[in-house]
Each structure stands twice: as C-alpha cells, then as structure tokens.
Design a protein around this motif. Structure first.
Motif, short mmCIF file in Angstrom:
data_model
loop_
_atom_site.label_atom_id
_atom_site.label_comp_id
_atom_site.label_asym_id
_atom_site.label_seq_id
_atom_site.Cartn_x
_atom_site.Cartn_y
_atom_site.Cartn_z
N UNK A 116 0.33 -1.42 0.22
CA UNK A 116 0.53 0.30 -0.29
C UNK A 116 0.47 0.96 -0.04
N UNK A 117 2.54 1.08 0.38
CA UNK A 117 2.23 2.11 0.34
C UNK A 117 3.40 3.41 -0.66
N UNK A 118 2.59 2.66 -1.87
CA UNK A 118 2.86 3.64 -2.89
C UNK A 118 1.61 4.49 -3.25
N UNK A 119 1.02 3.87 -2.89
CA UNK A 119 -0.62 4.75 -2.90
C UNK A 119 -0.52 5.34 -2.54
N UNK B 135 3.48 1.91 11.67
CA UNK B 135 4.75 2.17 11.68
C UNK B 135 5.23 2.77 10.39
N UNK B 136 3.68 3.43 9.71
CA UNK B 136 4.13 4.27 8.86
C UNK B 136 3.60 5.27 8.83
N UNK B 137 5.21 6.54 8.78
CA UNK B 137 4.15 8.02 8.66
C UNK B 137 4.53 8.57 7.67
N UNK B 138 3.70 9.95 7.66
CA UNK B 138 3.87 10.82 6.71
C UNK B 138 2.49 10.65 5.93
N UNK B 139 2.75 11.29 4.81
CA UNK B 139 1.24 12.11 4.37
C UNK B 139 0.52 11.05 3.37
N UNK C 178 3.85 8.36 -3.66
CA UNK C 178 2.74 8.41 -4.95
C UNK C 178 3.00 8.80 -5.49
N UNK C 179 3.67 9.98 -5.81
CA UNK C 179 4.81 10.48 -6.64
C UNK C 179 5.88 10.47 -7.32
N UNK C 180 6.54 9.20 -6.17
CA UNK C 180 7.37 8.68 -6.98
C UNK C 180 6.86 7.38 -8.18
N UNK C 181 6.14 6.98 -7.77
CA UNK C 181 5.21 6.09 -8.55
C UNK C 181 5.18 6.44 -9.62
N UNK C 182 4.49 7.61 -9.53
CA UNK C 182 3.61 7.67 -10.82
C UNK C 182 4.94 8.53 -12.08
N UNK D 6 8.51 2.47 -15.54
CA UNK D 6 9.21 2.19 -15.19
C UNK D 6 8.28 1.45 -13.94
N UNK D 7 9.33 0.42 -12.88
CA UNK D 7 8.54 0.26 -11.88
C UNK D 7 9.56 0.61 -10.47
N UNK D 8 8.02 0.52 -9.40
CA UNK D 8 9.52 0.61 -8.48
C UNK D 8 8.79 -0.48 -7.28
N UNK D 9 8.91 -0.33 -6.21
CA UNK D 9 9.13 -1.42 -4.95
C UNK D 9 10.28 -1.82 -4.22
N UNK D 10 9.25 -2.26 -2.98
CA UNK D 10 10.04 -1.71 -1.27
C UNK D 10 10.38 -3.27 -0.88
N UNK D 11 11.54 -3.73 -0.39
CA UNK D 11 12.05 -5.42 0.73
C UNK D 11 12.87 -5.13 1.18
N UNK D 12 12.77 -6.02 1.79
CA UNK D 12 13.85 -6.11 3.89
C UNK D 12 15.05 -5.70 3.19
N UNK D 13 16.27 -5.10 3.76
CA UNK D 13 16.65 -5.48 3.88
C UNK D 13 17.53 -6.32 3.98
#
Length: 546
Positions: free
Chosen positions: A492-495, A504-508, A513-517, A524-531
């Motif tokens: 959900x974090x890119x919506x 645990x997720x702060x911010x608006x 969402x701007x990054x994804x757009x 291209x594509x964007x995503x997140x994974x554990x370090x």
C-alpha cells in the motif's frame, strides 16, 4: 549552592518582622534534617517576600518553604519542584489545608454579610499573603465584590495579629486573615473570640477552624531547579518520616509532613484574581490571541481556503462550461493549490516563527513550535498534492539520454548537510556510466527516497546507494538501516494517502505516490523489500537502459 561542603540552605518565607520567630520555629527542623541525612548540614535562612525572589534568582538557596502562591511563582518562573506539604495540627489532631477568615466586630449590626462590606474600610495582611489576603479576595470576587473598587479603603497590616486587633479596636470596619489566627490569638489571651463576627462562615468535614473561604493546600517545602535529585529525595524521605511527637514537628505546630499536594487550585485562583505572574491574564493582545486561539484561527483559515478554492473552481467551471478535458481541470486545480493555498500558509508560518522568537513563556513557545511544525507539514502536503495533480495529467513528456548514476550522485550530494547532522554514513560508488532515457523529474524520485531513508534511519547507521544491471534495465536501490516496513504495509505504501493508515508508517503518503507516478511515466517499476544485511528496507526503481 555549596555541594562540596554538603551545606544546604533552606529559604523560609517569613511574615514581616517575624524573622526571629521563624528561626526559633525552624531550628529543630534544621537540626532534624542535618541529623537524619548523613554528610549533610542544613541552614535555615528567613526571607521576606522581596528577599525570597532575589535569592532564588541568584541561586542562593537549595530548598525553600513558602505559601502556595509563592510556590506557584517559583515553579512557573524558576522551575522549582515539590517535596512535601505541611501537615498542620490543632487540638492534638492533624488536618489538611487552610483558607481565609473574613471578619468584623461582633457589635457591627450594619455588617452581616459580604455584600454589607461594600463602601466599608477593609484590611488584609499583605498583597503577597495567600491566607491573609488572596483566599479572602477570591471569596469576595465569587460574591461579586471587587476589592479594588468596592471598598471605601483597602489597607494592609503586615501581620495577622495587627489586622485582627485593628478590627476589634475599630480602626477598620472589616478584614481578612488566614485560618487559625483567631484560635491562636484566643489561646494566647490576646483576644476574646466573642468580640469577633465571622462573615460567610463555612464548614468542612474534618476541618476544625473558623473559615469563610474555600480550602486550599497548605504551605509547601520545595526544591530549586538546580538542586540534585539525590539530596532532594533524601530530604523528602526525612520530612515524610518525621515523627509527629518530634521536637521539630511540635515546634512548627504540625504533625509532620505529607506527600506534595496539587497546587492547581492556587494557580486557578491567581488567574481569577489576575495577581503576580497572571496580572495580564485574560487581557488578550493580538500576539496572545494567536497563541491562545491558534486552533480556532487555523480552523477559520482552513474553512476560508476551502470556500475560496470551491468558489474559484465553480467560477472557472462556469467560464469553461465546455471544458471536457479532465487533465486541464487537474492543472487548474494544481495551480489553485500552489498559489492560493501556499501563500496564506506561508504567512501563518512566518508569523508563528516570529512569535516563537519573541515569546519567553515555555508553554506558549511549545504551542508556537507545534503551530510552526504543523504549518510546515501543511505546506509540504500542498506542494506534494499540487505536484501529484500535475503529474497525473502528464501522458506525454520529453525524454533524453542521461546518466542516472550521475543524477543519483548529485541528488545524494545535496543531502550532505543532513547526513552530517544525523551522523549517518553514505555508501555509494559510481563504477561506470548508467545511460537511460529520462526527464528531469526523475530527480524527485531519488530525492524522495534518500530523504525518507534519512528521516527513518538512526544516528550512526549507513545508507547504501547501488545501481545494478538487470538485463535491459538499471535497478537503482536505496538501502537504509531503519525499522523497516511491515509486510502487510508493503502493498500500500505507494498509493496516495495510504501510509498514514498503516502502523509504523509515517507521513502523508503523497511522497511515495509521486515517486510511483514519475516512475510510471518513465515506464519503469518501483518497489520495496527488506534489507538482507540486517534491519531496514531497500527501495528500488527499475528504469530501461538507453
């Protein structure tokens, strides 16, 4: 304060002309504390009201004993703390609190109620005496009597005994003293209580003395802000452990000491009477109005902005009734957001910053700090929302071949002050060129990801930037060592606006969402994974090679 020699000074508030009496009463307590606490010697210093503030301002004492009003002043102005509350005794029984007694001569047939005091002469102990003036003044005010204007004359006798004797001798019509004064003077043979008429007499359970007012917490034994917690705790334990039959307790006319009471009723009375540090309380200047009613002003401001935006949209809609292209409407709304909202928000930010610099009151500065921070947040949201609205309307954009590695390096370098400020290490090495067809807005993607990594990374950690070759694409990665993203939140974090709804997720939610757009526009594509190297996350972007 002389900690090296373990000598601690106790400032004791004395009534005018009674310093010798104060020393006699407190000598046993001085000895008791010095005996009870190893390697510590205590010295009592009698002080009148003016001397009290002088030594406090110059850190000339470590502990103090004062009436409730002075304690509130010490706490508000100098950061003093509570240790114990005096536990008075009368007729071999302890009781809680004290107040004021409003009295006149028993033969004054023309004075039978508080209302009869209007136009009469009135005497109190002193303007600084809580039981001998302020408690009675509060009761008078509750009965619609203004002690500044409704008396024919208001004078101060300096001592409780003088006030009582002045009333009995007919020098003044009426007056007020603290509870216990009449009983004590009668016990000493100075007066006959039958010669006194108590006005507005009240009765409280387990309170044995004549009283005309509310009951307030007793005198306070406190500590100065510079006194260590170690010695303060020892003094507190010693006072609370003082036996009721000890010489120290008996000489003070007490059964010992109790845990510190709440002095908010005293603070409230001072505000009602507008005395001491509350002289201007309720007199709202433009600056104070902003501070005290910022939430109301903020609501009015937001309603005004909503009305203006709605009116502007309706006007434009009326003028462009044939407008069918929704992208043009988005651009219009973005312009309204940017120009009509950012300007007034910037004004609020400017005023709050100026007021913060000028304000000296700690609580008000904290309120102004919150206003400034929330205005920054509002400005950020407006800017992000306007940018996203613009980006949503872009279907075609000019692209040219750029080195995304070099772009990433320049963006990271612009954050150098933030890296140093948070003591975070940047791990990034350009090994080659990384050509890709991009638009300048790609910088916003890298800026947002690095900014988030800095925001949520602990001091002393490392942020790693890396570009990997994956077939016909470049994988740009930003790895941090923060708390990471819960698995249930990752989808959900890119919506837009979703991040604020996830634990645990702060911010608006607009930033990602701007990054994804922007990445979508670059196909291209964007995503997140554990370090995999420990806690934290890796945000990645995949862009086509040129």
């Amino acid at each position: 304060m002389n900690c090296e020699s373990n000598v601690y000074k106790i400032g004791v508030l004395s009534v005018y002309g009674e310093k010798d009496t104060t020393m006699e009463q407190w000598a046993p307590t001085e000895e008791y504390l010095s005996t009870s606490i190893p390697n510590a010697t205590f010295e009592v210093i009698p002080l009148n009201y003016d001397e009290f503030f002088f030594v406090m301002n110059n850190e000339g004492i470590d502990f103090f004993y004062s009436n409730p009003m002075v304690y509130v002043e010490m706490a508000r102005i100098y950061g003093a703390g509570r240790i114990a509350t005096f536990q008075p005794m009368w007729d071999n029984s302890s009781y809680d609190g004290f107040g004021g007694v409003i009295l006149t001569r028993a033969d004054r047939d023309d004075i039978n109620s508080l209302q009869d005091l209007k136009g009469k002469s009135f005497m109190a102990v002193s303007e600084e005496s809580f039981g001998g003036f302020l408690a009675g003044a509060g009761e008078l005010q509750h009965n619609d009597i203004n002690y500044n204007t409704d008396f024919n004359e208001l004078t101060f006798g300096k001592t409780h005994d003088k006030v009582v004797l002045s009333i009995i001798n007919g020098d003044v019509d009426a007056g007020t003293v603290r509870t216990g004064t009449l009983e004590k003077m009668a016990l000493e043979g100075k007066i006959n209580v039958k010669d006194i008429k108590v006005l507005n007499q009240k009765e409280y359970e387990n309170f044995p003395l004549l009283v005309s007012t509310d009951i307030y917490p007793e005198w306070m034994f406190g500590k100065t802000a510079s006194t260590s917690d170690d010695i303060s705790n020892k003094v507190s334990i010693a006072l609370l452990s003082m036996p009721s039959n000890s010489n120290a307790a008996i000489t003070l006319g007490s059964s010992g000491w109790s845990v510190p009471a709440s002095y908010s009723p005293v603070d409230n009375l001072m505000k009602e009477l507008r005395v001491s540090l509350y002289v201007d309380y309720g007199k709202v200047s433009p600056t104070q109005a902003i501070i005290q009613y910022w939430y109301v002003l903020a609501l009015i401001f937001m309603l005004f902005i909503i009305f203006e935006v709605h009116s502007r949209l309706m006007l434009e809609k009326a003028k462009k009734s044939k407008l069918e292209d929704s992208n043009e409407l988005k651009d219009l709304f973005a312009d309204i957001m940017r120009h009509d909202l950012l300007n007034p928000a910037g004004i609020v930010k400017g005023f709050s910053d100026v007021l913060y610099m000028k304000e000296t009151d700690g609580e008000k500065k904290e309120t102004l700090k919150i206003i400034s921070e929330q205005t920054d947040h509002l400005i950020s949201m407006i800017g992000s929302a306007a940018k996203l609205a613009k980006l949503e309307s872009y279907e075609e954009m000019e692209f040219e071949t750029n080195d995304v590695g070099l772009i990433l390096w320049h963006v990271a370098d612009s954050f150098s002050p933030e890296f140093r400020k948070k003591d975070i290490k940047l791990d990034f090495e350009l090994k080659r060129e990384y050509p890709s067809r991009t638009n300048d807005v790609i910088e916003d993607v890298f800026s947002n990801l690095i900014s988030n990594a800095l925001k949520y990374s602990p001091s002393g950690s490392t942020i790693r930037l890396e570009i990997a070759e994956i077939g016909k694409k470049w994988k740009i990665m930003v790895a941090d060592e923060g708390d990471g993203i819960p698995d249930e939140a990752k989808p959900y974090i890119f919506e837009r606006f979703k991040r604020a709804d996830k634990k645990g997720i702060k911010g608006t939610g607009l930033g990602l969402a701007i990054v994804k757009r922007i990445v979508d526009i670059h196909k291209g594509t964007v995503g997140v994974e554990d370090n995999p190297q420990g806690k934290g996350s890796i945000f990645w972007v995949m862009l086509d090679k040129a």
